[in-house]
Design a protein around this motif. Structure first.
Motif, mmCIF file in Angstrom:
data_model
loop_
_atom_site.group_PDB
_atom_site.id
_atom_site.type_symbol
_atom_site.label_atom_id
_atom_site.label_comp_id
_atom_site.label_asym_id
_atom_site.label_seq_id
_atom_site.Cartn_x
_atom_site.Cartn_y
_atom_site.Cartn_z
ATOM 1 N N GLU A 67 -6.984 -5.283 -17.869
ATOM 2 C CA GLU A 67 -7.554 -4.229 -17.016
ATOM 3 C C GLU A 67 -8.117 -4.811 -15.727
ATOM 4 N N ARG A 68 -8.759 -5.966 -15.829
ATOM 5 C CA ARG A 68 -9.306 -6.626 -14.631
ATOM 6 C C ARG A 68 -8.167 -7.043 -13.700
ATOM 7 N N TRP A 69 -7.136 -7.682 -14.256
ATOM 8 C CA TRP A 69 -5.999 -8.115 -13.430
ATOM 9 C C TRP A 69 -5.332 -6.920 -12.750
ATOM 10 N N ALA A 70 -5.184 -5.838 -13.496
ATOM 11 C CA ALA A 70 -4.556 -4.638 -12.936
ATOM 12 C C ALA A 70 -5.410 -4.055 -11.816
ATOM 13 N N GLU A 71 -6.699 -3.932 -12.056
ATOM 14 C CA GLU A 71 -7.589 -3.354 -11.049
ATOM 15 C C GLU A 71 -7.619 -4.196 -9.771
ATOM 16 N N GLU A 72 -7.683 -5.507 -9.920
ATOM 17 C CA GLU A 72 -7.729 -6.395 -8.752
ATOM 18 C C GLU A 72 -6.481 -6.252 -7.878
ATOM 19 N N ARG A 73 -5.366 -5.853 -8.474
ATOM 20 C CA ARG A 73 -4.089 -5.797 -7.749
ATOM 21 C C ARG A 73 -3.597 -4.370 -7.508
ATOM 22 N N GLY A 74 -4.405 -3.386 -7.863
ATOM 23 C CA GLY A 74 -4.017 -1.995 -7.656
ATOM 24 C C GLY A 74 -2.831 -1.565 -8.504
ATOM 25 N N ILE A 75 -2.830 -2.000 -9.762
ATOM 26 C CA ILE A 75 -1.720 -1.722 -10.671
ATOM 27 C C ILE A 75 -2.228 -0.854 -11.818
ATOM 28 N N MET A 76 -1.428 0.137 -12.195
ATOM 29 C CA MET A 76 -1.748 0.928 -13.379
ATOM 30 C C MET A 76 -1.297 0.149 -14.605
ATOM 31 N N LEU A 77 -2.092 0.166 -15.650
ATOM 32 C CA LEU A 77 -1.785 -0.544 -16.892
ATOM 33 C C LEU A 77 -1.476 0.465 -17.992
ATOM 34 N N VAL A 78 -0.334 0.278 -18.653
ATOM 35 C CA VAL A 78 0.052 1.119 -19.777
ATOM 36 C C VAL A 78 0.357 0.185 -20.947
ATOM 37 N N GLY A 113 0.790 -1.221 0.000
ATOM 38 C CA GLY A 113 0.000 0.000 0.000
ATOM 39 C C GLY A 113 0.826 1.276 0.000
ATOM 40 N N MET A 114 2.140 1.149 -0.008
ATOM 41 C CA MET A 114 3.009 2.314 0.094
ATOM 42 C C MET A 114 3.715 2.657 -1.213
ATOM 43 N N CYS A 115 3.478 1.896 -2.259
ATOM 44 C CA CYS A 115 4.133 2.203 -3.522
ATOM 45 C C CYS A 115 3.140 2.111 -4.674
ATOM 46 N N THR A 116 3.461 2.847 -5.711
ATOM 47 C CA THR A 116 2.660 2.816 -6.920
ATOM 48 C C THR A 116 3.236 1.754 -7.838
ATOM 49 N N LYS A 117 2.368 0.898 -8.361
ATOM 50 C CA LYS A 117 2.801 -0.193 -9.241
ATOM 51 C C LYS A 117 2.259 0.066 -10.638
ATOM 52 N N ILE A 118 3.161 -0.031 -11.623
ATOM 53 C CA ILE A 118 2.787 0.238 -13.002
ATOM 54 C C ILE A 118 3.270 -0.908 -13.883
ATOM 55 N N PHE A 119 2.368 -1.445 -14.692
ATOM 56 C CA PHE A 119 2.720 -2.488 -15.657
ATOM 57 C C PHE A 119 2.722 -1.848 -17.035
ATOM 58 N N VAL A 120 3.866 -1.919 -17.717
ATOM 59 C CA VAL A 120 4.027 -1.313 -19.039
ATOM 60 C C VAL A 120 4.281 -2.425 -20.055
ATOM 61 N N THR A 121 3.528 -2.395 -21.137
ATOM 62 C CA THR A 121 3.720 -3.375 -22.198
ATOM 63 C C THR A 121 3.690 -2.681 -23.548
ATOM 64 N N SER A 122 4.511 -3.161 -24.460
ATOM 65 C CA SER A 122 4.511 -2.612 -25.821
ATOM 66 C C SER A 122 3.404 -3.242 -26.662
ATOM 67 N N THR A 123 2.697 -4.187 -26.099
ATOM 68 C CA THR A 123 1.624 -4.910 -26.789
ATOM 69 C C THR A 123 0.431 -3.998 -27.073
ATOM 70 N N PHE A 124 -0.167 -4.198 -28.240
ATOM 71 C CA PHE A 124 -1.436 -3.569 -28.588
ATOM 72 C C PHE A 124 -2.492 -4.667 -28.453
ATOM 73 N N PRO A 125 -3.067 -4.823 -27.250
ATOM 74 C CA PRO A 125 -3.957 -5.969 -27.011
ATOM 75 C C PRO A 125 -5.279 -5.877 -27.771
#
Length: 88
Positions: A55-66, A34-46
């Motif tokens: 988006e669901r996986w990111a939301e469930e884990r509190g991760i920003m998706l790029v 809860g003390m850090c911001t988590k960001i997942f970055v992918t070059s993929t065009f899903p």
């Protein structure tokens, strides 16, 4: 950034997998749950279906998706994440 911990995981694989979000979530929790911001970055065009899952996986884990289409705005996205976190 200004005392905040921001961690990112970057992947170039053609398919986004739930395990990537699990790994990032675990690392973030180890560094300070809860003390850090988590960001997942992918070059993929899903596809729409892949994006919905990611988006669901990111939301469930509190991760920003790029995703690939967001990469041109990555600097602004990181700045916004840091500023939003600073207000918490």
């Amino acid at each position: 950034f200004k005392g905040q911990l921001i961690i990112a995981s970057c992947k170039t694989e053609s398919k986004i997998k739930a395990e990537y979000f699990n790994q990032l979530s675990t690392r973030g929790d180890q560094l300070g749950k809860g003390m850090c911001t988590k960001i997942f970055v992918t070059s993929t065009f899903p596809t729409d279906s892949q994006r919905k899952d990611a988006e669901r996986w990111a939301e469930e884990r509190g991760i920003m998706l790029v995703c690939g289409d967001d990469l041109p705005e990555l600097g602004h996205i990181l700045e916004k994440a840091a500023n939003d976190r600073q207000r918490i």
